[in-house]
Design an enzyme around this catalytic site. Structure first.
Site, mmCIF file in Angstrom:
data_model
loop_
_atom_site.group_PDB
_atom_site.id
_atom_site.type_symbol
_atom_site.label_atom_id
_atom_site.label_comp_id
_atom_site.label_asym_id
_atom_site.label_seq_id
_atom_site.Cartn_x
_atom_site.Cartn_y
_atom_site.Cartn_z
ATOM 1 N N HIS A 245 -0.532 3.288 -46.307
ATOM 2 C CA HIS A 245 -0.790 2.244 -47.307
ATOM 3 C C HIS A 245 -1.712 1.148 -46.778
ATOM 4 O O HIS A 245 -2.627 0.706 -47.470
ATOM 5 C CB HIS A 245 0.521 1.600 -47.760
ATOM 6 C CG HIS A 245 1.538 2.568 -48.259
ATOM 7 N ND1 HIS A 245 1.216 3.660 -49.025
ATOM 8 C CD2 HIS A 245 2.887 2.621 -48.110
ATOM 9 C CE1 HIS A 245 2.320 4.324 -49.341
ATOM 10 N NE2 HIS A 245 3.344 3.717 -48.782
ATOM 11 N N ASP B 145 -0.808 8.350 -52.370
ATOM 12 C CA ASP B 145 -0.514 7.123 -51.633
ATOM 13 C C ASP B 145 -0.299 6.106 -52.747
ATOM 14 O O ASP B 145 -1.253 5.674 -53.393
ATOM 15 C CB ASP B 145 -1.690 6.700 -50.737
ATOM 16 C CG ASP B 145 -1.349 5.475 -49.920
ATOM 17 O OD1 ASP B 145 -0.919 4.478 -50.530
ATOM 18 O OD2 ASP B 145 -1.497 5.502 -48.686
ATOM 19 N N HIS B 146 0.961 5.758 -52.995
ATOM 20 C CA HIS B 146 1.209 5.013 -54.248
ATOM 21 C C HIS B 146 0.544 3.640 -54.243
ATOM 22 O O HIS B 146 0.349 3.056 -55.301
ATOM 23 C CB HIS B 146 2.703 4.958 -54.583
ATOM 24 C CG HIS B 146 3.491 3.923 -53.851
ATOM 25 N ND1 HIS B 146 4.018 4.140 -52.600
ATOM 26 C CD2 HIS B 146 3.856 2.666 -54.195
ATOM 27 C CE1 HIS B 146 4.672 3.053 -52.218
ATOM 28 N NE2 HIS B 146 4.597 2.142 -53.155
HETATM 29 O O1 LIG Z 1 6.036 4.100 -49.151
HETATM 30 C C1 LIG Z 1 6.832 3.197 -48.977
HETATM 31 O O2 LIG Z 1 6.667 2.073 -49.693
HETATM 32 C C2 LIG Z 1 7.764 1.191 -49.906
HETATM 33 C C3 LIG Z 1 7.153 -0.118 -50.371
HETATM 34 O O3 LIG Z 1 6.474 0.091 -51.564
HETATM 35 P P1 LIG Z 1 6.218 -1.095 -52.581
HETATM 36 O O4 LIG Z 1 5.479 -0.465 -53.685
HETATM 37 O O5 LIG Z 1 7.572 -1.613 -52.970
HETATM 38 O O6 LIG Z 1 5.459 -2.140 -51.856
HETATM 39 C C4 LIG Z 1 8.588 0.991 -48.667
HETATM 40 O O7 LIG Z 1 9.767 0.280 -48.984
HETATM 41 C C5 LIG Z 1 8.977 2.328 -48.100
HETATM 42 O O8 LIG Z 1 9.655 2.136 -46.864
HETATM 43 C C6 LIG Z 1 7.774 3.204 -47.883
HETATM 44 O O9 LIG Z 1 8.204 4.514 -47.563
#
Ligand SMILES: O=C1O[C@H](COP(=O)(O)O)[C@@H](O)[C@H](O)[C@H]1O
Ligand code: NDP
Length: 532
Positions: free
Chosen positions: A242, A179-180
């Protein structure tokens, strides 16, 4: 660090190009890759090792936060990369890969520790895990790890099915669910700040906190991902994973010593278990479902969701969700947590705002516009900062309440990318910042009534103009409780703007990245500093 063979499924894909190779390169520059390290990139496309390395180099030159200073260190890095054609469904390709991996490990005299990174669509996760096992790729004497990208399931049942399937080939300890958001440095700091800071520890309860607001707003729309996004929406794409992870990271109470990953996971699980369940019938009251219409972002006209390429004109998919949640435990009982995330919003910002209770009643109206709340703000991205907004007024003149800001900002060039942290942790076998199955299952369980209510159209789909903060109903969700979303761009979130707004533009003496001085008409000087 243990010798490692990094087997990358989806090596020709977008994620590998934009995130994985730059992250590996930065780990290499920081000396955080194993001495004996090999990468086997996999895909159906026919590529030579040389062409693959050229692609990796291109990705580093295009996307890495650090650029190679000289060719020789880059070449030393690229030397670790090899490419092999593999079709996910063909077991023969895995058998061939096993031979190549064994040859390389023998050449390096390296232990057969293998990390399998699944940077491919979720429809392939089960097949890959089975074929890794069937081919013997995972049965060598070293350790094996499976790093798996999102999405982990489409709903509660499919997530359970996927997990059951994966657990036939890998144990829970061997599965690293990415989960980045957990890799974002400010999210990781939440744990350390709380543990090492008695001030925060003392404040972290319902005695002092009025509400918590968690926001992940994006300015981008659906981009080229219509096929994926129109089936998932904001609730599955961002909220279930997230946003709930941010909630867990904020709400955990950790012991006063360096926690083990087991302790962190146990505490996160406790938070999810204490979340008051939402029943399908109550979703409409507690959740706002939105979809962007045409609008303007940063002066540029943008199309509405249903006019985007690949999206059906009658799509009822959610591109925005806001929800009110309650944690029913000793620390958080009575504190509402408001969460929102949306595409095509006014600004890109991921942040957590803690609003403190008011010791001095300035007004009997909770949502009085003149009220200056005391806030602690964790800005997670795109820039990192921690801001304490304190309500104050000039003691001599007893004037209006004003905000005072204490602000810390990180130098963005020095901040590692989420994927650097996560790949580094996976190589080290540290699961702290990966999603444990218990958390994933509990998240889906909590979200499932929302999915059902959306499917049964029990929640009205509110449209919002692109370039705004979402539907009015999102503001009403908080206004009902006497609150409002804090720190949006048009409120006080830029330290310079907000200081100028609070004391008058002409009095703002000096603003640097970390320091600000304000001289008031009365000749008082206020200095606000960032603390490193
Ligand atoms: O996992 C995802 O995250 C991005 C947003 O990530 P961020 O690090 O730029 O806040 C999102 O644009 C995407 O739809 C989603 O799959
Ligand atoms: N891109 C992003 O920003 C993000 C992506 N993710 C997740 O990461 C994963 C990968 O996404 P992304 O890189 O964007 O996807 P892409 O569509 O860009 O890449 C898919 C990769 O899978 C490979 N592939 C597809 N089918 C097969 C097959 N039958 N056999 C072997 N390889 C195959 C492709 O290689 P080839 O065509 O050569 O066969 C390609 O390398 C997904 O789970 C996604 O949800 C998560 C967060 C963000």
């Amino acid at each position: 660090m243990d010798a490692t063979t990094f087997v990358l499924f989806g090596a020709t894909g977008d994620l590998a190009k934009r995130k994985i190779y730059p992250a590996m390169y930065n780990l290499f520059v920081d000396g955080k890759l194993p001495q004996a390290f090999s990468v086997f990139g996999l895909g159906r496309r026919e590529l030579t090792d040389e062409k693959f390395r050229a692609n990796v180099e291109h990705s580093i030159r295009t996307f890495s936060r650090r650029q190679p200073a000289d060719g020789s260190s880059l070449n030393a890095f690229l030397e670790a990369f090899r490419y092999s054609v593999l079709d996910i469904g063909r077991i023969e390709d895995y058998n061939k890969l096993l031979q190549l991996v064994e040859q390389r490990e023998a050449a390096l005299g390296a232990d057969p520790n293998r990390l399998f990174y699944l940077s491919v669509g979720p429809e392939f996760f089960e097949t890959i895990a089975s074929n890794i096992q069937a081919s013997g790729l995972s049965s060598a004497a070293g350790w094996k790890r499976l790093v798996i990208e999102k999405p982990f399931g489409h709903d509660l049942q499919s997530a359970r099915n996927l997990n059951k399937h994966l657990s036939r080939s890998f144990t829970e300890d061997e599965i690293f669910r990415i989960d980045h958001y957990l890799g974002k440095p400010m999210v990781q700091k939440l744990e350390i700040l709380q543990q090492s800071n008695p001030v925060l520890q003392a404040l972290w309860t319902n005695r002092h906190i009025a509400n918590v607001q968690i926001t992940a707003n994006e300015t981008v729309g659906v981009e080229e991902r219509a096929g994926y996004y129109d089936h998932v929406g904001a609730v599955r794409d961002m909220f279930q994973n997230h946003m709930l992870q941010l909630l867990m990271m904020l709400a955990i109470h950790l012991p006063n010593h360096n926690s083990t990953s087991d302790e962190v996971r146990t505490k996160k699980k406790k938070v999810m278990e204490a979340l008051e369940p939402l029943f399908k019938e109550d979703v409409a009251f507690n959740v706002v479902r939105g979809q962007y219409a045409a609008g303007e972002i940063q002066g540029k006209a943008v199309a509405g969701y249903t006019s985007e390429p690949g999206i059906a004109a009658d799509s009822a998919n959610d591109t925005f969700i806001a929800a009110k949640l309650q944690i029913d435990d000793y620390f958080w009982r009575g504190v509402p947590f408001y969460i929102r995330t949306g595409k095509r919003m006014k600004e890109k910002s991921t942040r957590i705002v803690i609003e403190f209770k008011e010791p001095l009643k300035q007004s009997s109206q909770k949502n009085d516009e003149r009220r200056i709340p005391n806030l602690l703000v964790f800005e997670i991205s795109p820039n990192e900062s921690i801001t304490l907004q304190l309500s104050t007024r000039d003691p001599q003149h007893r004037g209006e309440f004003k905000p005072m800001f204490i602000d810390f900002r990180s130098d963005s060039h020095e901040v590692p990318e989420a994927y650097e942290n996560l790949i580094g942790d996976a190589l080290n076998g540290d699961p702290t910042f990966f999603a444990h199955w218990d958390e994933v299952e509990l998240s889906w369980k909590w979200v499932q009534p929302i999915l059902d209510a959306f499917t049964e159209n029990l929640v009205p789909l509110q449209t919002y103009a692109a370039g705004t903060y979402g539907p009015a109903a999102s503001d009403e969700l908080l206004a009902r409780d006497g609150y409002r979303w804090q720190f949006d761009a048009e409120s006080e979130h830029n330290i310079a703007d907000s200081a100028a707004a609070s004391v008058g533009e002409e009095q703002l003496q000096k603003v640097t990245q970390n320091e600000m001085q304000i001289e008031t008409k009365e000749g008082n000087t206020y200095a606000y500093h960032a603390n490193h």
